[in-house]
Design a protein around this motif. Structure first.
Motif, short mmCIF file in Angstrom:
data_model
loop_
_atom_site.label_atom_id
_atom_site.label_comp_id
_atom_site.label_asym_id
_atom_site.label_seq_id
_atom_site.Cartn_x
_atom_site.Cartn_y
_atom_site.Cartn_z
N GLN A 299 82.66 41.22 10.39
CA GLN A 299 83.12 41.65 9.14
C GLN A 299 84.87 41.46 8.88
N ILE A 300 85.47 41.55 10.02
CA ILE A 300 86.82 41.37 10.18
C ILE A 300 86.84 39.94 10.02
N GLY A 301 86.00 39.06 10.68
CA GLY A 301 86.23 37.59 10.80
C GLY A 301 86.12 37.13 9.25
N LYS A 302 85.28 37.67 8.35
CA LYS A 302 85.06 37.14 7.03
C LYS A 302 86.75 37.40 6.22
N ASP B 99 92.75 35.48 5.09
CA ASP B 99 93.76 35.91 4.18
C ASP B 99 93.95 37.25 4.03
N THR B 100 93.70 37.74 4.92
CA THR B 100 94.34 39.46 5.08
C THR B 100 94.82 39.77 6.62
N ASP C 299 92.02 40.82 20.96
CA ASP C 299 91.49 39.50 21.31
C ASP C 299 90.05 39.52 20.88
N ASP C 300 89.19 40.67 20.80
CA ASP C 300 87.94 40.43 20.60
C ASP C 300 87.93 40.50 19.09
N LEU C 301 88.91 40.58 18.17
CA LEU C 301 88.77 40.53 16.67
C LEU C 301 89.31 39.27 16.37
N GLY C 302 90.09 38.42 17.48
CA GLY C 302 90.37 37.12 16.94
C GLY C 302 91.82 37.22 16.22
N ILE D 84 84.26 47.04 4.55
CA ILE D 84 84.71 45.79 4.38
C ILE D 84 83.56 44.96 3.67
N ALA D 85 82.33 45.15 4.39
CA ALA D 85 81.00 44.17 3.82
C ALA D 85 80.78 44.63 2.38
#
Length: 267
Positions: free
Chosen positions: A28-31, A35-36, A54-57, A261-262
């Motif tokens: 969900q963070i990846g989505k 832009d956030t 790191d896990d969240l990119g 988030i979703a």
């Protein structure tokens, strides 16, 4: 509303276990991360946050450590406020004769006098390793280095915490933030900083608090949640936190942040 910045506490909020974010949260963070801005805000030390970034990119984003006492962008210090050595010596003296071990934190350094069940839990949950050193020796070393503590963790018994907390509040309450995180732990931080003050430091000219959504669960999240555009409490949050929040999402163990988030932030 589309938010420019998402700020989240870690323990009890973003983390679905004691130490990790879930695959769902990463997804969900990846989505939204393109832009956030995703800014992690915690009482943890840097190394206990970097692996989550790191896990969240989101390793390119700044982090707010020690409830705002240290703000980093990579290894670069953006802000650093620590408790001076004279205050640390006073705390050490007040703890003398009471059943308590001092965990002392400066930047990415963590010192404890000996191992214990509490220390082993911290190592396991934060994936960070302390230096085992007598507290008096640590304080002397820090005096020579002209540094202080970004955070102090007093690892007590319930009885010793009950004894110490009112003494610390009376002697040092005006100078320090004193926070009893559970029956046996007292966390101490500089009075002049908070999660909110650190967030304000990271805002650029075209951003305001209205552009920020924040997630939290505990007393040290209240100021942050109250003042941003949207404050969201997880269902396991303290009653006082839920009372001041705009929304309440699922518990952290049910991926409450990811769920919000979703359902609300993903286009």
């Amino acid at each position: 509303m589309k938010y420019k910045i998402l700020c989240s506490d870690l323990d009890g909020t973003l983390l679905s276990t004691k130490s990790d974010v879930s695959k769902n949260t990463i997804e969900q963070i990846g989505k939204i991360k393109s832009d956030t801005k995703i800014i992690l805000v915690s009482a943890r030390m840097p190394s206990a946050m970097w692996y989550i970034q790191d896990d969240l990119g989101i390793i390119d984003q700044p982090i707010i450590c020690y409830n705002g006492a240290l703000v980093l962008s990579g290894n670069k210090e953006l802000s650093s406020v620590f408790m001076p050595i004279n205050i640390l010596n006073t705390i050490y003296e007040l703890c003398t004769g009471v059943e308590v071990d001092l965990g002392l934190y400066y930047n990415n350094e963590w010192y404890v006098p000996k191992t214990s069940l509490r220390v082993e839990k911290e190592i396991k949950y934060t994936k960070s390793t302390p230096v085992f050193q007598d507290t008096k020796q640590t304080l002397q070393n820090w005096k020579e280095r002209k540094i202080g503590a970004h955070k102090i963790m007093l690892m007590c018994t319930k009885t010793s915490a009950d004894i110490l907390m009112p003494i610390l509040q009376e002697k040092l309450g005006k100078a320090l933030n004193l926070y009893r995180s559970n029956d046996t732990l007292i966390e101490i931080a500089p009075k002049s900083v908070s999660k909110l003050s650190a967030i304000k430091l990271l805002m650029v000219n075209h951003e305001s608090l209205v552009d920020i959504i924040a997630f939290g669960d505990n007393y040290n999240d209240i100021e942050m949640l109250e003042n941003v555009g949207c404050g969201v409490a997880v269902a396991n949050a303290r009653a006082e936190v839920k009372a001041i929040s705009n929304y309440i999402t699922l518990e952290n163990t049910a991926d409450g942040v990811a769920h919000y988030i979703a359902n609300n932030l993903v286009n």
